[in-house]
Scaffold this motif. Sequence first.
Motif, short mmCIF file in Angstrom:
data_model
loop_
_atom_site.label_atom_id
_atom_site.label_comp_id
_atom_site.label_asym_id
_atom_site.label_seq_id
_atom_site.Cartn_x
_atom_site.Cartn_y
_atom_site.Cartn_z
N SER A 16 -83.49 16.96 80.31
CA SER A 16 -83.51 16.66 78.76
C SER A 16 -83.56 15.02 78.44
N ALA A 17 -84.43 14.79 77.45
CA ALA A 17 -84.62 13.33 76.86
C ALA A 17 -84.71 13.04 75.61
N VAL A 18 -84.21 12.14 74.90
CA VAL A 18 -84.33 12.08 73.57
C VAL A 18 -84.31 10.57 73.06
N ASN A 19 -85.15 10.33 72.05
CA ASN A 19 -85.42 8.60 71.74
C ASN A 19 -85.14 8.56 70.29
N PRO A 20 -83.83 8.91 69.94
CA PRO A 20 -83.60 8.61 68.34
C PRO A 20 -83.90 7.49 67.71
N THR A 21 -83.90 6.54 68.40
CA THR A 21 -84.13 4.99 67.70
C THR A 21 -85.41 4.24 67.87
N GLY A 22 -86.23 4.91 68.68
CA GLY A 22 -87.41 4.01 69.08
C GLY A 22 -87.28 2.51 69.76
N PRO A 23 -88.37 1.84 70.14
CA PRO A 23 -89.86 2.40 70.16
C PRO A 23 -89.96 3.33 71.16
N LYS A 24 -91.26 3.67 71.44
CA LYS A 24 -91.53 4.57 72.63
C LYS A 24 -90.94 4.20 73.94
N MET A 25 -90.52 5.03 74.78
CA MET A 25 -89.54 4.64 75.92
C MET A 25 -90.25 5.49 76.91
N GLU A 26 -89.83 4.93 78.17
CA GLU A 26 -90.37 5.71 79.37
C GLU A 26 -89.12 6.18 80.36
N ALA A 27 -89.07 7.56 80.40
CA ALA A 27 -87.82 7.99 81.48
C ALA A 27 -88.62 8.30 82.85
N LEU A 28 -87.63 7.57 83.55
CA LEU A 28 -88.05 7.50 85.32
C LEU A 28 -86.86 8.69 85.83
N SER A 66 -89.75 19.93 82.74
CA SER A 66 -89.26 21.01 83.97
C SER A 66 -89.86 20.73 85.15
N MET A 67 -89.05 20.67 86.43
CA MET A 67 -89.59 20.63 87.74
C MET A 67 -89.50 21.86 88.38
N ARG A 68 -90.59 22.32 88.92
CA ARG A 68 -90.85 23.70 89.48
C ARG A 68 -90.39 23.65 91.14
N VAL A 98 -85.88 24.12 100.58
CA VAL A 98 -86.16 24.08 98.99
C VAL A 98 -87.47 23.43 98.82
N SER A 99 -88.45 23.74 98.35
CA SER A 99 -89.86 23.28 98.14
C SER A 99 -89.94 22.68 96.68
N ILE A 100 -90.60 21.51 96.49
CA ILE A 100 -91.03 21.21 95.23
C ILE A 100 -92.39 21.06 95.07
N TYR A 101 -93.02 21.80 93.92
CA TYR A 101 -94.56 21.74 93.75
C TYR A 101 -94.80 21.30 92.47
N GLU A 102 -95.05 19.89 92.35
CA GLU A 102 -95.41 19.44 90.93
C GLU A 102 -96.28 18.36 91.13
N SER A 103 -97.41 18.37 90.35
CA SER A 103 -98.47 17.32 90.40
C SER A 103 -98.00 16.01 90.60
N CYS A 153 -89.26 12.42 95.52
CA CYS A 153 -90.41 12.65 94.28
C CYS A 153 -89.92 11.96 93.12
N THR A 154 -91.04 11.11 92.64
CA THR A 154 -90.95 10.27 91.66
C THR A 154 -91.82 10.72 90.29
N GLY A 155 -91.36 10.74 89.17
CA GLY A 155 -92.01 10.99 87.93
C GLY A 155 -91.87 10.03 86.90
N LYS A 156 -92.69 9.94 86.05
CA LYS A 156 -92.44 9.10 84.74
C LYS A 156 -92.91 9.87 83.58
N TYR A 157 -92.27 9.84 82.29
CA TYR A 157 -92.45 10.54 81.18
C TYR A 157 -92.29 9.34 80.00
N GLU A 158 -93.49 9.58 79.09
CA GLU A 158 -93.30 8.86 77.89
C GLU A 158 -92.64 9.75 76.90
N ILE A 159 -91.56 9.31 76.30
CA ILE A 159 -90.70 9.77 75.28
C ILE A 159 -91.06 9.17 73.76
#
Length: 541
Positions: free
Chosen positions: A405-417, A457-459, A427-432, A441-447
């Motif tokens: 879960s990620a929330v950015n109530p104050t701004g500006p746009k943030m990046e979750a790593l 979600s991570m499958r 255990v297998s992870i299958y994500e693009s 496994c590393t991932g970045k998301y713009e919030i």
Amino acid sequence: MSKSIRVWRILLLASLIVISMLSIPSNALGGNISVSSTPSGANIYLDGSYKGTTPKTLTEVSASSHTIKLTLNEYDDWTTNVNVVEGSTATVSATLIKTAISVSSTPSGAKIYLDGTYKGVTPFTITRVSAGSHTVKLTLNEYDDWTTNVNVVEGNTATVSATLLKTTISISSTPFGAKIYLDGTYKGITPLNIIQVPSGSHTIKLTLDQYDDWTTTVNAIEGTTTTVSANLTKKSPTQTLTPTETPIIPTPFKTPTITPTYTTPVPSATPTPTYTSQPQNVPDNTPPSISLTTQIVDFNKNGQLEEGEKLLITYGAKDESGVKSIKLLLDGDLIESRNNEGTYQTTTDSLSIGIHTIVVEAVDSNGNKNSEKKNITAARLGPSVYFPKSIYELREGEDFKVDLSAVNPTGPKMEALLIIKPPGNGVSIYESWCKGLEGMCTGKYEIEPGDTIRSISMRMRADKAGEYQIDAEVYYQFDDGQRSPTRYETLTLVVKPKSQQSNLANTQAQAPSTPGFEFVNGIFGLLVIVLMRSCRKVRRM
């Protein structure tokens, strides 16, 4: 006519040969992969499945793109993609490298933390470290904590050597036994050596009954012992005297008249027989006593319970007759249950925004019940990134999702790593987005700014029964370089064996079949019909 029949027979035989070739399973027409490494003995994983150790040739590999991963103790994981062509052998050769940090200290035996994760005690070499900047922290009893940043180059071993220091304030007083307060925090009584004191200015206050408080300011110098000695001054006796009331001494004259009044009621006091005559088997209606305290697991280091943070709950119950049951509930859901009296601790999952209710219920051996309730509020004071759930229970072979879960109530746009470190197998992870870097496994998301919580979600798939620990790291950052502290989490997966019925169903579903075999059989049937009709026409001629 005989020649025509021979021609048709030849055509029929050729058709049968072609069809039989088409009917050969595709894996039999696959290729091979020859895998070697320097040094040898590395574990080989083909598309996540263990295949043996180097050097080895993997046979009957389907003609397509595959992932080869090599692992070896103390060496960095090595991964590559290889394209297998039918009937040929692809070659994979790897030179494994070591990316490490060698840590030593004087004195030795200090605990080592790499980016907040415990690794061992000095001297120690941390292997399989990712290239880049890392924080190394050393701690040892009575010594100051030691921290440094180190830049690690891929294939090299960075060296960290620390000389640990003692920054101490030694405090004594005359008389001894005075309470010591360092910057307002109680530390003990004199004489005492206060260790691990930050360098700089500090305020020391001593208090002792019947003596004046004593205060001073001292400058602590890193690596040295600063001595503080105090001579306490006894409070003046005049401070305890009231105004001149000494003439009021008529009390001695009244004492003779008062003493008889005390002597007369004494003989009539006979409560003793009433106490001895009380029955012994009095029913116990007293409920058990309950204790309940909470402490914030403060990721944001601001002393307030924020959305996404956790609580350390200390609870318990006791009773003279014994305790039969203790239950801990959070928002009506049972967290833990105990069958004996005592004091216990547990940590909650990350808390969502809002008011949460903690309840402890206890029952003693005589059936007397008691409960204690405490309401706590998790506030949304700023951005937050957290795992709502830390324990997952599922069955072998099942797919599941881990939510972030990620929330950015104050701004500006943030990046979750996000960094996920799954176990080696099971255990297998299958994500693009999952990029394999040293088993991570590393991932970045713009919030985007706003009060809406984004669920990421991570499958994953539970390949094998057992209990697994998945280490995770998560933080957020903004374009201006502002970054939150790294949050370290451990997700627990409890994978139960699948039932016999599901095993049978999976076995039937996984029975080997040749792709397109039904199609080939259909063609074969049509050819037979055509040839038979042609032969009849030839005979009629």
